[in-house]
Scaffold this motif. Sequence first.
Motif, PDB file in Angstrom:
ATOM      1  N   ALA A 158       0.834  -1.210   0.000  1.00 43.82           N
ATOM      2  CA  ALA A 158       0.000   0.000   0.000  1.00 43.82           C
ATOM      3  C   ALA A 158       0.863   1.253   0.000  1.00 43.82           C
ATOM      4  O   ALA A 158       0.556   2.240  -0.687  1.00 43.82           O
ATOM      5  N   ALA A 159       1.967   1.228   0.752  1.00 43.13           N
ATOM      6  CA  ALA A 159       2.851   2.393   0.823  1.00 43.13           C
ATOM      7  C   ALA A 159       3.498   2.680  -0.529  1.00 43.13           C
ATOM      8  O   ALA A 159       3.588   3.840  -0.954  1.00 43.13           O
ATOM      9  N   VAL A 160       3.925   1.627  -1.226  1.00 48.46           N
ATOM     10  CA  VAL A 160       4.552   1.823  -2.540  1.00 48.46           C
ATOM     11  C   VAL A 160       3.543   2.379  -3.539  1.00 48.46           C
ATOM     12  O   VAL A 160       3.836   3.343  -4.276  1.00 48.46           O
ATOM     13  N   MET A 161       2.341   1.799  -3.568  1.00 50.70           N
ATOM     14  CA  MET A 161       1.331   2.250  -4.523  1.00 50.70           C
ATOM     15  C   MET A 161       0.909   3.693  -4.243  1.00 50.70           C
ATOM     16  O   MET A 161       0.743   4.499  -5.172  1.00 50.70           O
ATOM     17  N   SER A 162       0.758   4.045  -2.971  1.00 50.37           N
ATOM     18  CA  SER A 162       0.390   5.420  -2.618  1.00 50.37           C
ATOM     19  C   SER A 162       1.533   6.386  -2.934  1.00 50.37           C
ATOM     20  O   SER A 162       1.302   7.522  -3.360  1.00 50.37           O
ATOM     21  N   SER A 163       2.769   5.928  -2.743  1.00 48.15           N
ATOM     22  CA  SER A 163       3.928   6.777  -3.029  1.00 48.15           C
ATOM     23  C   SER A 163       4.003   7.136  -4.509  1.00 48.15           C
ATOM     24  O   SER A 163       4.450   8.236  -4.866  1.00 48.15           O
ATOM     25  N   ILE A 164       3.570   6.243  -5.370  1.00 48.94           N
ATOM     26  CA  ILE A 164       3.572   6.525  -6.807  1.00 48.94           C
ATOM     27  C   ILE A 164       2.632   7.692  -7.106  1.00 48.94           C
ATOM     28  O   ILE A 164       2.952   8.583  -7.901  1.00 48.94           O
ATOM     29  N   VAL A 165       1.467   7.711  -6.441  1.00 48.81           N
ATOM     30  CA  VAL A 165       0.511   8.811  -6.637  1.00 48.81           C
ATOM     31  C   VAL A 165       1.085  10.123  -6.103  1.00 48.81           C
ATOM     32  O   VAL A 165       1.015  11.167  -6.762  1.00 48.81           O
ATOM     33  N   VAL A 166       1.668  10.067  -4.907  1.00 43.91           N
ATOM     34  CA  VAL A 166       2.254  11.275  -4.311  1.00 43.91           C
ATOM     35  C   VAL A 166       3.395  11.798  -5.179  1.00 43.91           C
ATOM     36  O   VAL A 166       3.512  13.014  -5.425  1.00 43.91           O
ATOM     37  N   ALA A 167       4.241  10.905  -5.665  1.00 43.29           N
ATOM     38  CA  ALA A 167       5.353  11.317  -6.524  1.00 43.29           C
ATOM     39  C   ALA A 167       4.841  11.936  -7.820  1.00 43.29           C
ATOM     40  O   ALA A 167       5.387  12.944  -8.306  1.00 43.29           O
ATOM     41  N   THR A 168       3.769  11.357  -8.372  1.00 42.26           N
ATOM     42  CA  THR A 168       3.193  11.906  -9.610  1.00 42.26           C
ATOM     43  C   THR A 168       2.704  13.331  -9.395  1.00 42.26           C
ATOM     44  O   THR A 168       2.960  14.224 -10.215  1.00 42.26           O
ATOM     45  N   LEU A 169       1.994  13.551  -8.289  1.00 40.82           N
ATOM     46  CA  LEU A 169       1.492  14.891  -7.982  1.00 40.82           C
ATOM     47  C   LEU A 169       2.645  15.873  -7.785  1.00 40.82           C
ATOM     48  O   LEU A 169       2.636  16.982  -8.340  1.00 40.82           O
ATOM     49  N   THR A 170       3.636  15.483  -7.021  1.00 43.87           N
ATOM     50  CA  THR A 170       4.775  16.359  -6.741  1.00 43.87           C
ATOM     51  C   THR A 170       5.514  16.741  -8.018  1.00 43.87           C
ATOM     52  O   THR A 170       5.832  17.922  -8.244  1.00 43.87           O
ATOM     53  N   LEU A 171       5.777  15.754  -8.861  1.00 43.29           N
ATOM     54  CA  LEU A 171       6.489  16.017 -10.114  1.00 43.29           C
ATOM     55  C   LEU A 171       5.652  16.862 -11.062  1.00 43.29           C
ATOM     56  O   LEU A 171       6.175  17.728 -11.764  1.00 43.29           O
ATOM     57  N   THR A 172       4.342  16.616 -11.083  1.00 46.86           N
ATOM     58  CA  THR A 172       3.453  17.383 -11.962  1.00 46.86           C
ATOM     59  C   THR A 172       3.441  18.862 -11.587  1.00 46.86           C
ATOM     60  O   THR A 172       3.507  19.742 -12.447  1.00 46.86           O
ATOM     61  N   VAL A 173       3.365  19.136 -10.298  1.00 45.86           N
ATOM     62  CA  VAL A 173       3.212  20.512  -9.830  1.00 45.86           C
ATOM     63  C   VAL A 173       4.535  21.268  -9.813  1.00 45.86           C
ATOM     64  O   VAL A 173       4.618  22.420 -10.265  1.00 45.86           O
ATOM     65  N   PHE A 174       5.585  20.626  -9.319  1.00 46.78           N
ATOM     66  CA  PHE A 174       6.834  21.351  -9.046  1.00 46.78           C
ATOM     67  C   PHE A 174       7.968  21.085 -10.040  1.00 46.78           C
ATOM     68  O   PHE A 174       8.820  21.947 -10.231  1.00 46.78           O
ATOM     69  N   PHE A 175       7.984  19.905 -10.658  1.00 45.25           N
ATOM     70  CA  PHE A 175       9.132  19.554 -11.500  1.00 45.25           C
ATOM     71  C   PHE A 175       8.692  18.961 -12.840  1.00 45.25           C
ATOM     72  O   PHE A 175       9.085  17.848 -13.200  1.00 45.25           O
ATOM     73  N   PRO A 176       7.873  19.677 -13.621  1.00 40.95           N
ATOM     74  CA  PRO A 176       7.362  19.100 -14.867  1.00 40.95           C
ATOM     75  C   PRO A 176       8.459  18.743 -15.871  1.00 40.95           C
ATOM     76  O   PRO A 176       8.358  17.723 -16.567  1.00 40.95           O
ATOM     77  N   TYR A 228      -5.471   8.971  -2.675  1.00 41.59           N
ATOM     78  CA  TYR A 228      -6.193   8.715  -3.922  1.00 41.59           C
ATOM     79  C   TYR A 228      -7.046   9.926  -4.308  1.00 41.59           C
ATOM     80  O   TYR A 228      -6.941  10.447  -5.429  1.00 41.59           O
ATOM     81  N   VAL A 229      -7.891  10.370  -3.389  1.00 41.59           N
ATOM     82  CA  VAL A 229      -8.844  11.438  -3.707  1.00 41.59           C
ATOM     83  C   VAL A 229      -8.144  12.773  -3.914  1.00 41.59           C
ATOM     84  O   VAL A 229      -8.317  13.440  -4.948  1.00 41.59           O
ATOM     85  N   ILE A 230      -7.342  13.182  -2.938  1.00 42.87           N
ATOM     86  CA  ILE A 230      -6.692  14.494  -3.018  1.00 42.87           C
ATOM     87  C   ILE A 230      -5.672  14.523  -4.151  1.00 42.87           C
ATOM     88  O   ILE A 230      -5.642  15.461  -4.963  1.00 42.87           O
ATOM     89  N   GLY A 231      -4.841  13.481  -4.220  1.00 43.81           N
ATOM     90  CA  GLY A 231      -3.795  13.459  -5.237  1.00 43.81           C
ATOM     91  C   GLY A 231      -4.321  13.466  -6.648  1.00 43.81           C
ATOM     92  O   GLY A 231      -3.906  14.276  -7.484  1.00 43.81           O
ATOM     93  N   SER A 232      -5.271  12.580  -6.944  1.00 42.14           N
ATOM     94  CA  SER A 232      -5.763  12.493  -8.321  1.00 42.14           C
ATOM     95  C   SER A 232      -6.577  13.724  -8.717  1.00 42.14           C
ATOM     96  O   SER A 232      -6.526  14.166  -9.872  1.00 42.14           O
ATOM     97  N   CYS A 233      -7.329  14.317  -7.764  1.00 40.55           N
ATOM     98  CA  CYS A 233      -8.085  15.538  -8.090  1.00 40.55           C
ATOM     99  C   CYS A 233      -7.139  16.700  -8.387  1.00 40.55           C
ATOM    100  O   CYS A 233      -7.379  17.482  -9.319  1.00 40.55           O
ATOM    101  N   LEU A 234      -6.057  16.808  -7.616  1.00 39.37           N
ATOM    102  CA  LEU A 234      -5.093  17.876  -7.872  1.00 39.37           C
ATOM    103  C   LEU A 234      -4.381  17.675  -9.203  1.00 39.37           C
ATOM    104  O   LEU A 234      -4.112  18.641  -9.933  1.00 39.37           O
ATOM    105  N   ILE A 235      -4.089  16.422  -9.541  1.00 37.20           N
ATOM    106  CA  ILE A 235      -3.484  16.148 -10.854  1.00 37.20           C
ATOM    107  C   ILE A 235      -4.445  16.554 -11.966  1.00 37.20           C
ATOM    108  O   ILE A 235      -4.047  17.128 -12.979  1.00 37.20           O
TER     109      ILE A 235
END
Length: 374
Positions: A106-124, A316-323
């Motif tokens: 669960a931690a690895v799968m959630s980390s992928i979402v968090v990393a996606t959001l972080t990279l999308t917003v700050f390091f495109p 899931y909810v916060i990360g994907s909505c922000l993406i």
Amino acid sequence: MCDPFMAERNILRLSFEEGDLYTPRLIALSYGLLLSVTLVIFSSISLDRGVLEKISPILPMDFGLLETSVSSLCALAAFFLALALTPNSQLEEIRPAHFRCYAAYAAVMSSIVVATLTLTVFFPSFFLYHVKELRIISLSQELLLLASGIILTKIAIDALKRRPPSLFGVPGYCLILIMSFAVWILFLEEISYGQHIIGWSTPAIFDGNIQFETNIHNFHTNKFEFIYYNVAMAVFIILPFIRQEIGRYFLKKTLFYIPSVRFGVYSLPMLCLFYESWTIIPYRIEWIFGMFVLILCLYKLPSGERFIAQGMSAVYVIGSCLILVLGANLIDGYEVEEMRELAICVSLFAYSLWLANGVKARSERPEPDEALRS
């Protein structure tokens, strides 16, 4: 005298006696599927949009009246489908060792979402660079596929002496060998059969390839992606959620190859990385479906695991909505899709380890104890 068909008749009688338990779920499934098909047809005809047509170019999402209405109906379809698949009963406690494995997954799968959001917003720019071939994200996918292929091949060899259950007359080692072959094909397609590593010029026979590479899937990228994503969802999410019904009413031996409901719950983050595919109605429904299932499962899990599901739900909810809202920061847009494929590769690797554990257990007892593999 023993009636050889008595057990089969008892199972059939049991299914009718318990029919009332599953009737609401079947009704919800029917409504969800009907509404989903209607939305796909409406999108194709009224919105003049292909069934698998992606956003091009990448633009901020349209939150006008029409798109909002379509999204609301997608949410309704997803809610019906989630009601149909969510378990009726509370899940039992599991061993501490298994709990740690699922928590790590669960931690690895959630980390992928968090990393996606972080990279999308700050390091495109950094994000785009590292999803390209022979970069960190792409290499991670390929290494996970390679590891999964090796594990499944070894399992198939071990299965010759440990004899996992056969299905429909096909020996267990053959079934696992087929899985192994499919994963090796995926791996070879990802590296374009070695072109990414060696760097040869694309042969003339591949002139129609969208990315000018030596592979098959990029001749019809959207179609192959759709098949790939939905097969992954069926194997890692849908089948685990209907595992009990399959074992009860169809073929009990299939339980050896289908992971538990928990595996399905913790695989759900693969459904929320969809930005480039937002205009594809099935993907939109799948994203909202994953959110609803995760929320509905919160109180089906034992209290010790509930905090994991709560954390995953928030991610899931916060990360994907922000993406979805901030995805216009992306340079090409397909970056999020690559992260979705990374999540699928993680699930495949986790499944390979789970199956290896089940085959190994065959040498320790005549029949595997399904409760220990929950």
